[in-house]
Design a protein around this motif. Structure first.
Motif, short mmCIF file in Angstrom:
data_model
loop_
_atom_site.label_atom_id
_atom_site.label_comp_id
_atom_site.label_asym_id
_atom_site.label_seq_id
_atom_site.Cartn_x
_atom_site.Cartn_y
_atom_site.Cartn_z
N GLY A 14 7.96 7.68 -3.90
CA GLY A 14 6.98 7.37 -2.94
C GLY A 14 6.69 8.46 -1.95
O GLY A 14 6.41 9.39 -2.41
N ARG A 15 6.45 8.02 -0.82
CA ARG A 15 6.04 9.10 0.11
C ARG A 15 7.25 9.92 0.50
O ARG A 15 6.71 11.13 1.20
CB ARG A 15 5.55 8.44 1.31
CG ARG A 15 4.41 7.36 1.12
CD ARG A 15 3.81 6.97 2.54
NE ARG A 15 4.74 6.48 3.40
CZ ARG A 15 4.59 5.92 4.35
NH1 ARG A 15 3.35 5.86 4.89
NH2 ARG A 15 5.59 4.94 5.03
N VAL B 177 -4.45 4.70 -3.82
CA VAL B 177 -3.44 5.64 -3.68
C VAL B 177 -3.76 7.11 -4.46
O VAL B 177 -4.10 7.15 -5.56
CB VAL B 177 -1.95 5.13 -4.18
CG1 VAL B 177 -1.00 6.48 -4.19
CG2 VAL B 177 -1.60 4.25 -3.47
N THR B 178 -3.81 8.23 -3.99
CA THR B 178 -3.91 9.38 -4.28
C THR B 178 -2.71 10.37 -4.36
O THR B 178 -1.85 10.71 -3.33
CB THR B 178 -4.98 10.06 -3.44
OG1 THR B 178 -6.17 9.44 -3.19
CG2 THR B 178 -5.22 11.48 -4.09
N PRO B 179 -2.28 10.44 -5.69
CA PRO B 179 -1.11 11.14 -5.65
C PRO B 179 -1.15 12.69 -5.67
O PRO B 179 -2.18 13.30 -5.98
CB PRO B 179 -0.88 10.96 -7.38
CG PRO B 179 -1.93 10.61 -7.86
CD PRO B 179 -2.84 10.04 -7.00
N LEU B 180 -0.11 13.20 -4.77
CA LEU B 180 -0.21 14.55 -4.49
C LEU B 180 0.98 15.22 -5.26
O LEU B 180 1.89 14.67 -5.47
CB LEU B 180 0.10 14.87 -2.93
CG LEU B 180 -0.92 14.25 -2.27
CD1 LEU B 180 -0.39 14.22 -0.69
CD2 LEU B 180 -2.39 14.81 -2.27
N CYS C 124 3.31 9.88 -3.51
CA CYS C 124 2.29 9.01 -2.94
C CYS C 124 1.61 9.70 -1.56
O CYS C 124 2.48 10.51 -0.79
CB CYS C 124 2.54 7.60 -2.58
SG CYS C 124 3.00 6.75 -3.98
N GLN C 125 0.46 9.72 -1.38
CA GLN C 125 -0.24 10.63 -0.32
C GLN C 125 0.62 9.74 1.14
O GLN C 125 0.68 8.73 1.10
CB GLN C 125 -1.93 10.19 -0.05
CG GLN C 125 -2.36 10.89 0.97
CD GLN C 125 -3.94 10.47 0.86
OE1 GLN C 125 -4.50 10.05 -0.21
NE2 GLN C 125 -4.67 10.87 2.02
#
Length: 120
Positions: free
Chosen positions: A34-35, A18-21, A5-6
């Motif tokens: 998660g992050r 939420v923009t997944p990276l 997660c961003q």
């Protein structure tokens, strides 16, 4: 999997916010990460992004030791690192098969030794 997660997204965000990276270099992002993704396991590394399994991390090369998902440096003088070592001073008992050990008696192990050398 392979995404985190961003950073900066808190627990109140909805899925559409939420923009997944791609999972960052040196890390593994299993499904549900998660992050804070995990580093590749000790004795392994990766220079790739998007990893989703620790099996995708590579064993540390002979003569070197790896931690926090990176090649940290050469094995210390007086020790030999066979590959997959997580310490610059492997004790020969931490993992089986051994990923390294103190230099055997009567042999020479300079910094970065992948195998013991015959004494000159």
């Amino acid at each position: 999997a392979g995404f985190a997660c961003q950073a900066g997204v808190d627990g109140q965000a909805t899925a559409s916010q939420v923009t997944p990276l791609a999972c960052p270099v040196h890390h593994v992002c299993a499904n549900g990460t998660g992050r804070f993704p995990d580093y590749c396991p000790p004795g392994t590394y990766s220079n790739l992004t998007g990893l989703y399994s620790s099996a995708q991390c590579e064993a540390c090369p002979p003569g070197y030791y790896c931690s926090l998902g990176e090649v940290q440096g050469p094995c210390s003088a007086g020790f030999v690192c066979y590959g997959g070592s997580a310490s610059s001073t492997p004790d020969g008992t931490t993992s089986l098969p051994a990923t390294g050990e103190p230099c055997p008696s009567g042999r020479l192990c300079v910094a970065g030794s992948a195998h013991p050398l015959a004494c000159p």
